[in-house]
Write an enzyme that holds these catalytic residues in place. Structure first.
Site, mmCIF file in Angstrom:
data_model
loop_
_atom_site.group_PDB
_atom_site.id
_atom_site.type_symbol
_atom_site.label_atom_id
_atom_site.label_comp_id
_atom_site.label_asym_id
_atom_site.label_seq_id
_atom_site.Cartn_x
_atom_site.Cartn_y
_atom_site.Cartn_z
ATOM 1 C CG ASP A 161 -2.113 0.950 0.909
ATOM 2 O OD1 ASP A 161 -2.882 0.661 -0.037
ATOM 3 O OD2 ASP A 161 -2.238 1.987 1.578
ATOM 4 C CG ASP A 215 7.150 6.521 -11.095
ATOM 5 O OD1 ASP A 215 7.201 6.782 -9.879
ATOM 6 O OD2 ASP A 215 7.258 5.377 -11.552
ATOM 7 C CE LYS A 224 9.361 4.017 -8.746
ATOM 8 N NZ LYS A 224 8.026 3.698 -9.263
ATOM 9 C CG HIS A 281 7.982 4.717 -2.433
ATOM 10 N ND1 HIS A 281 8.580 4.947 -3.658
ATOM 11 C CD2 HIS A 281 6.675 4.429 -2.718
ATOM 12 C CE1 HIS A 281 7.676 4.829 -4.618
ATOM 13 N NE2 HIS A 281 6.529 4.509 -4.075
HETATM 14 P P1 ITT Z 1 -3.122 -2.425 -5.656
HETATM 15 O O1 ITT Z 1 -3.834 -1.861 -4.438
HETATM 16 O O2 ITT Z 1 -3.948 -3.421 -6.420
HETATM 17 O O3 ITT Z 1 -1.759 -2.964 -5.298
HETATM 18 P P2 ITT Z 1 -3.151 0.349 -6.529
HETATM 19 O O4 ITT Z 1 -2.546 1.024 -7.721
HETATM 20 O O5 ITT Z 1 -4.615 0.564 -6.264
HETATM 21 O O6 ITT Z 1 -2.834 -1.212 -6.672
HETATM 22 P P3 ITT Z 1 -2.580 1.648 -3.972
HETATM 23 O O7 ITT Z 1 -3.972 1.498 -3.492
HETATM 24 O O8 ITT Z 1 -1.447 1.341 -3.034
HETATM 25 O O9 ITT Z 1 -2.300 0.741 -5.262
HETATM 26 O O10 ITT Z 1 -2.416 3.124 -4.538
HETATM 27 C C1 ITT Z 1 -1.164 3.683 -4.694
HETATM 28 C C2 ITT Z 1 -1.275 4.909 -5.573
HETATM 29 O O11 ITT Z 1 -0.022 5.591 -5.509
HETATM 30 C C3 ITT Z 1 -1.506 4.565 -7.042
HETATM 31 O O12 ITT Z 1 -2.189 5.626 -7.673
HETATM 32 C C4 ITT Z 1 -0.088 4.454 -7.579
HETATM 33 O O13 ITT Z 1 -0.023 4.734 -8.958
HETATM 34 C C5 ITT Z 1 0.640 5.506 -6.749
HETATM 35 N N1 ITT Z 1 2.011 5.047 -6.521
HETATM 36 C C6 ITT Z 1 2.450 4.160 -5.598
HETATM 37 N N2 ITT Z 1 3.748 3.902 -5.754
HETATM 38 C C7 ITT Z 1 4.132 4.624 -6.807
HETATM 39 C C8 ITT Z 1 5.350 4.756 -7.484
HETATM 40 O O14 ITT Z 1 6.416 4.043 -7.149
HETATM 41 N N3 ITT Z 1 5.403 5.585 -8.535
HETATM 42 C C9 ITT Z 1 4.319 6.284 -8.909
HETATM 43 N N4 ITT Z 1 3.133 6.204 -8.348
HETATM 44 C C10 ITT Z 1 3.034 5.374 -7.297
#
Ligand code: ITT
Length: 180
Positions: A64, A141, A159, A164
């Site tokens: 998450d 990103d 990356k 994170h």
């Molecule tokens: P899952 O829950 O199915 O794993 P999700 O995309 O819905 O997929 P999250 O609920 O954790 O995942 O939402 C994380 C948000 O933050 C999502 O919009 C991602 O694109 C963004 N995010 C997380 N890590 C990122 C990264 O390394 N680079 C860019 N955006 C990121």
């Protein structure tokens, strides 16, 4: 072999590259677990990992994560996915760039559950919000700059070395080796 419960292909790609030497294959468990509403990523991830383990019956990880913009009180934070799907990352960039302080951080919590053990690992990386640049990576990103380069301008290895998610996966990898 480890299952990764996620619907996000970008997260899966990064975890595969990072964990290949530690756990071998990382397979996608395409399971949309219930995301509880909370300001605490660890609580959301832990809950998701427990539910995903119950569905898979085998060890799983979930991730998450979100983007936290300092001048916007941490927005979009745990709601990053919803905000990207509604107003989009370009609009988040505009909102942040209207502020003098453009500092932000990406946070990720990777949770592991194998039925007996439920552990969470957190990673954070500081950066600055910029106008979109680069076409690699995923999600936010293109608007997140770290040391002069956006995450979308980096290859996955670079990356992962500072992100994170890379930091959270490093803690998971160390723990898995210690526990083995
Ligand atoms: P899952 O829950 O199915 O794993 P999700 O995309 O819905 O997929 P999250 O609920 O954790 O995942 O939402 C994380 C948000 O933050 C999502 O919009 C991602 O694109 C963004 N995010 C997380 N890590 C990122 C990264 O390394 N680079 C860019 N955006 C990121």
């Amino acid at each position: 072999m480890l299952r990764f419960a996620t619907t996000n292909a970008g997260k899966l790609h990064e975890a595969r590259e990072y964990l290949a030497d530690v756990v071998g294959e990382v397979t996608q468990f395409d399971y949309d677990y219930v995301e509880i509403q909370s300001d605490d990523l660890a609580e959301i991830a832990a809950h998701g990992a427990r539910e995903s383990f119950d569905a898979a019956g085998e060890p799983v990880i979930v991730d998450d994560s979100g983007l936290f913009v300092d001048a916007l009180g941490g927005f979009p934070g745990p709601y990053s996915s919803y905000v990207d799907h509604t107003i989009g990352y370009e609009r988040v960039s505009e909102l942040a760039r209207a502020e003098e302080n453009r500092r932000a951080r990406f946070r990720a919590v990777v949770a592991y559950c194998d039925g007996d053990r439920l552990e969470t690992f957190e990673g954070v990386v500081p950066g600055e919000i910029v106008a979109p640049r680069g076409d690699g990576g995923f999600g936010y990103d293109p608007i997140f700059e770290h040391d002069g380069t956006t995450f979308a301008e980096m290859d996955t290895e670079r990356k992962n070395a500072l992100s994170h998610r890379g930091r959270a996966l490093a803690k998971l990898a160390t723990w898995l080796v210690e526990e083995a």
